[in-house]
Design a protein around this motif. Sequence first.
Motif, PDB file in Angstrom:
ATOM      1  N   LYS A  10       0.829  -1.216   0.000  1.00 13.95           N
ATOM      2  CA  LYS A  10       0.000   0.000   0.000  1.00 13.95           C
ATOM      3  C   LYS A  10       0.860   1.262   0.000  1.00 13.95           C
ATOM      4  CE  LYS A  10      -2.236  -0.788   3.801  1.00 13.95           C
ATOM      5  NZ  LYS A  10      -1.550  -2.043   4.171  1.00 13.95           N
ATOM      6  N   ALA A  11       2.141   1.125   0.293  1.00 11.00           N
ATOM      7  CA  ALA A  11       3.023   2.291   0.415  1.00 11.00           C
ATOM      8  C   ALA A  11       3.004   3.121  -0.859  1.00 11.00           C
ATOM      9  CB  ALA A  11       4.447   1.826   0.720  1.00 11.00           C
ATOM     10  N   GLY A  12       2.827   4.425  -0.703  1.00 10.75           N
ATOM     11  CA  GLY A  12       2.843   5.327  -1.845  1.00 10.75           C
ATOM     12  C   GLY A  12       1.509   5.479  -2.539  1.00 10.75           C
ATOM     13  N   TYR A  13       0.501   4.709  -2.114  1.00 12.86           N
ATOM     14  CA  TYR A  13      -0.804   4.809  -2.767  1.00 12.86           C
ATOM     15  C   TYR A  13      -1.399   6.208  -2.557  1.00 12.86           C
ATOM     16  CZ  TYR A  13      -5.619   3.817  -4.109  1.00 12.86           C
ATOM     17  OH  TYR A  13      -6.840   3.843  -4.728  1.00 12.86           O
ATOM     18  N   GLY A  14      -1.901   6.786  -3.608  1.00 13.13           N
ATOM     19  CA  GLY A  14      -2.476   8.130  -3.521  1.00 13.13           C
ATOM     20  C   GLY A  14      -1.524   9.217  -3.979  1.00 13.13           C
ATOM     21  N   SER A  15      -0.230   8.880  -4.126  1.00 15.38           N
ATOM     22  CA  SER A  15       0.731   9.900  -4.553  1.00 15.38           C
ATOM     23  C   SER A  15       1.408   9.555  -5.878  1.00 15.38           C
ATOM     24  CB  SER A  15       1.817  10.076  -3.474  1.00 15.38           C
ATOM     25  OG  SER A  15       2.548   8.873  -3.288  1.00 15.38           O
ATOM     26  N   TYR A  16       1.045   8.415  -6.439  1.00 14.31           N
ATOM     27  CA  TYR A  16       1.683   8.048  -7.703  1.00 14.31           C
ATOM     28  C   TYR A  16       0.956   8.692  -8.881  1.00 14.31           C
ATOM     29  CZ  TYR A  16      -2.024   4.614  -8.697  1.00 14.31           C
ATOM     30  OH  TYR A  16      -3.226   3.996  -8.964  1.00 14.31           O
ATOM     31  N   ILE A  17       1.644   8.812 -10.002  1.00 14.83           N
ATOM     32  CA  ILE A  17       1.104   9.452 -11.204  1.00 14.83           C
ATOM     33  C   ILE A  17       0.881   8.387 -12.266  1.00 14.83           C
ATOM     34  CG2 ILE A  17       1.489  11.183 -12.995  1.00 14.83           C
ATOM     35  CD1 ILE A  17       3.455  12.540 -11.048  1.00 14.83           C
ATOM     36  N   GLU A  18      -0.326   8.309 -12.753  1.00 12.14           N
ATOM     37  CA  GLU A  18      -0.658   7.303 -13.755  1.00 12.14           C
ATOM     38  C   GLU A  18      -0.581   7.875 -15.163  1.00 12.14           C
ATOM     39  OE1 GLU A  18      -3.957   4.376 -12.424  1.00 12.14           O
ATOM     40  OE2 GLU A  18      -4.548   6.357 -11.710  1.00 12.14           O
ATOM     41  N   ARG A  19      -0.412   6.987 -16.102  1.00 13.65           N
ATOM     42  CA  ARG A  19      -0.533   7.357 -17.508  1.00 13.65           C
ATOM     43  C   ARG A  19      -1.977   7.772 -17.767  1.00 13.65           C
ATOM     44  NH1 ARG A  19      -2.661   4.795 -21.857  1.00 13.65           N
ATOM     45  NH2 ARG A  19      -1.744   5.166 -23.911  1.00 13.65           N
ATOM     46  N   ASP A  20      -2.179   8.806 -18.566  1.00 12.13           N
ATOM     47  CA  ASP A  20      -3.512   9.288 -18.892  1.00 12.13           C
ATOM     48  C   ASP A  20      -4.295   8.180 -19.590  1.00 12.13           C
ATOM     49  OD1 ASP A  20      -5.799  10.534 -19.740  1.00 12.13           O
ATOM     50  OD2 ASP A  20      -4.796  12.122 -20.868  1.00 12.13           O
ATOM     51  N   PRO A  21      -5.361   7.652 -18.977  1.00 10.55           N
ATOM     52  CA  PRO A  21      -6.092   6.534 -19.576  1.00 10.55           C
ATOM     53  C   PRO A  21      -6.859   6.912 -20.840  1.00 10.55           C
ATOM     54  CG  PRO A  21      -7.222   7.329 -17.615  1.00 10.55           C
ATOM     55  CD  PRO A  21      -5.907   8.041 -17.662  1.00 10.55           C
ATOM     56  N   LEU A  22      -7.021   8.208 -21.093  1.00  8.39           N
ATOM     57  CA  LEU A  22      -7.707   8.641 -22.307  1.00  8.39           C
ATOM     58  C   LEU A  22      -6.744   8.856 -23.470  1.00  8.39           C
ATOM     59  CD1 LEU A  22     -10.315  11.204 -20.911  1.00  8.39           C
ATOM     60  CD2 LEU A  22     -10.702   8.837 -21.615  1.00  8.39           C
ATOM     61  N   LEU A  23      -5.447   8.740 -23.188  1.00  6.67           N
ATOM     62  CA  LEU A  23      -4.440   8.966 -24.214  1.00  6.67           C
ATOM     63  C   LEU A  23      -4.374   7.765 -25.155  1.00  6.67           C
ATOM     64  CD1 LEU A  23      -2.149  10.853 -25.182  1.00  6.67           C
ATOM     65  CD2 LEU A  23      -0.618   9.584 -23.674  1.00  6.67           C
ATOM     66  N   ASN A  24      -4.537   8.016 -26.436  1.00 12.26           N
ATOM     67  CA  ASN A  24      -4.452   6.963 -27.441  1.00 12.26           C
ATOM     68  C   ASN A  24      -3.176   7.173 -28.247  1.00 12.26           C
ATOM     69  OD1 ASN A  24      -4.782   4.997 -29.353  1.00 12.26           O
ATOM     70  ND2 ASN A  24      -6.830   5.608 -29.969  1.00 12.26           N
ATOM     71  N   GLU A  25      -2.183   6.368 -27.964  1.00  5.05           N
ATOM     72  CA  GLU A  25      -0.878   6.533 -28.618  1.00  5.05           C
ATOM     73  C   GLU A  25      -0.713   5.650 -29.848  1.00  5.05           C
ATOM     74  OE1 GLU A  25       2.006   7.821 -24.962  1.00  5.05           O
ATOM     75  OE2 GLU A  25       1.265   5.757 -24.919  1.00  5.05           O
ATOM     76  N   HIS A  26      -1.759   4.912 -30.182  1.00  5.93           N
ATOM     77  CA  HIS A  26      -1.737   4.056 -31.371  1.00  5.93           C
ATOM     78  C   HIS A  26      -0.478   3.180 -31.379  1.00  5.93           C
ATOM     79  CE1 HIS A  26      -5.244   6.201 -32.873  1.00  5.93           C
ATOM     80  NE2 HIS A  26      -4.614   7.338 -32.635  1.00  5.93           N
ATOM     81  N   LEU A  27       0.139   3.034 -32.542  1.00  2.00           N
ATOM     82  CA  LEU A  27       1.384   2.266 -32.668  1.00  2.00           C
ATOM     83  C   LEU A  27       2.575   3.194 -32.861  1.00  2.00           C
ATOM     84  CD1 LEU A  27       0.274  -0.599 -35.110  1.00  2.00           C
ATOM     85  CD2 LEU A  27       0.180  -0.587 -32.624  1.00  2.00           C
ATOM     86  N   ASP A  28       2.432   4.456 -32.438  1.00  2.88           N
ATOM     87  CA  ASP A  28       3.437   5.462 -32.767  1.00  2.88           C
ATOM     88  C   ASP A  28       4.835   5.118 -32.256  1.00  2.88           C
ATOM     89  OD1 ASP A  28       1.119   6.580 -33.658  1.00  2.88           O
ATOM     90  OD2 ASP A  28       1.469   8.550 -32.786  1.00  2.88           O
ATOM     91  N   GLY A  29       4.939   4.661 -31.020  1.00  2.00           N
ATOM     92  CA  GLY A  29       6.246   4.299 -30.486  1.00  2.00           C
ATOM     93  C   GLY A  29       6.877   3.158 -31.262  1.00  2.00           C
ATOM     94  N   LEU A  30       6.067   2.176 -31.593  1.00  2.00           N
ATOM     95  CA  LEU A  30       6.544   1.041 -32.375  1.00  2.00           C
ATOM     96  C   LEU A  30       6.999   1.494 -33.760  1.00  2.00           C
ATOM     97  CD1 LEU A  30       6.933  -1.991 -32.703  1.00  2.00           C
ATOM     98  CD2 LEU A  30       4.501  -2.194 -33.242  1.00  2.00           C
ATOM     99  N   CYS A  31       6.241   2.395 -34.370  1.00  2.00           N
ATOM    100  CA  CYS A  31       6.600   2.901 -35.697  1.00  2.00           C
ATOM    101  C   CYS A  31       7.930   3.656 -35.659  1.00  2.00           C
ATOM    102  CB  CYS A  31       5.494   3.804 -36.229  1.00  2.00           C
ATOM    103  SG  CYS A  31       3.973   2.926 -36.693  1.00  2.00           S
ATOM    104  N   GLN A  32       8.109   4.483 -34.639  1.00  2.00           N
ATOM    105  CA  GLN A  32       9.379   5.205 -34.514  1.00  2.00           C
ATOM    106  C   GLN A  32      10.546   4.242 -34.357  1.00  2.00           C
ATOM    107  OE1 GLN A  32       9.762   8.540 -31.858  1.00  2.00           O
ATOM    108  NE2 GLN A  32       7.610   9.088 -32.043  1.00  2.00           N
ATOM    109  N   SER A  33      10.327   3.186 -33.590  1.00  2.00           N
ATOM    110  CA  SER A  33      11.378   2.208 -33.371  1.00  2.00           C
ATOM    111  C   SER A  33      11.719   1.468 -34.664  1.00  2.00           C
ATOM    112  CB  SER A  33      10.938   1.221 -32.292  1.00  2.00           C
ATOM    113  OG  SER A  33      12.023   0.448 -31.840  1.00  2.00           O
ATOM    114  N   LEU A  34      10.698   1.169 -35.473  1.00  5.32           N
ATOM    115  CA  LEU A  34      10.934   0.497 -36.747  1.00  5.32           C
ATOM    116  C   LEU A  34      11.699   1.394 -37.715  1.00  5.32           C
ATOM    117  CD1 LEU A  34       7.516  -1.317 -37.316  1.00  5.32           C
ATOM    118  CD2 LEU A  34       9.702  -2.349 -36.670  1.00  5.32           C
ATOM    119  N   LEU A  35      11.404   2.679 -37.694  1.00  5.82           N
ATOM    120  CA  LEU A  35      12.148   3.613 -38.537  1.00  5.82           C
ATOM    121  C   LEU A  35      13.626   3.637 -38.169  1.00  5.82           C
ATOM    122  CD1 LEU A  35       9.795   6.733 -38.875  1.00  5.82           C
ATOM    123  CD2 LEU A  35      10.525   5.178 -40.697  1.00  5.82           C
TER     124      LEU A  35
END
Length: 340
Positions: free
Chosen positions: A58-83
């Motif tokens: 339970k330590a740290g619960y309430g103070s951590y920062i989550e990734r925005d669940p509404l953010l849609n990053e598609h395959l962009d990171g994968l595409c950059q890596s393939l390039l």
Amino acid sequence: MSDIQIPLPLVQTSLSALPMYQSPHLIATYSHLPDRSIQHSDASISYHKGASIGDDLKAGYGSYIERDPLLNEHLDGLCQSLLKYRKEGGSLKSGALITWRGMLTSYYTTSPYACRLLTAAFSDRDTWEMNAVAFNGNVYLEDHVTKEERLKRIEEEKAYKQQSYFGYSFEAFSTTDVKPKAGKTALEKAKKRKRPSEIAVNTNVQWCCVVKSKIGVKIEVGFRDAQGTLINLETFMTSQIPRTIHKTPNAPWDAAICLQTFEALVAQVLGQVITTDPIPTWKSEGADLSSIPEATVWRIKFQPKQGLLMKKLGAYTPENEDPKQRWGFLPLSFVEKMLE
């Protein structure tokens, strides 16, 4: 064009011939930094040091920062890596399915785990949708979840948010961002380095810690009590898990059937989608970069106990996205650079 139905194959036994798949090998790595920007390095890697019985998850619960669940990053990171991979001399084989690991296995939802392509034969409840597009000889596959569905998921997940955090916490207790070196002093520093209260960004719920060693890949699984205290640790070799499950009475899944079903479904998906790749014809007609043809995107819906339903969407752009920046759901910049 009418919808295309792909039924689940009638695989009844694990004794049938298995598809021939090679063990995965690394071609590139990249890291998401806390601001979600991408760096082509191991900057975000964590090294295993092991959690301890009695750790308070339970330590740290309430103070951590989550990734925005509404953010849609598609395959962009994968595409950059393939390039980057191609720029450094790598090449892509034709006829490949390019996507995230979770698109093939499972993903976290309001149900414990929703099955995907590889586990479709054993899914009897959850549905899911994907988008597919053929580009330059390969098929790219991404998740399809509307904004309304994401908001609904966020609301439903509030009921067990702390339980989900226990998984993040276990990962933090189990790993460190300081690479351990020989010598007691370095290991002591590593052990003190990262506790759950220091978690900056979490992208996935992790209930186990994956460890790569000279003898293969291991997973370390933590068990907790109702108060969130770590009470036991167990380690498994990933290569042995299918065999262990197979020996279990009333086993919930069978690795051989998973592979056979996956092979049958993906072969038909690739066969349908790859025929709508406009790039081969474009290349034969002169390949003018100023007039790249439109993408043809497909929607694939999984129907439990039935199979896949495929629908051709045509020149599709994801909601709230600029069509001038996308080729289907792929980054237009990726498409242009791959065709240069």
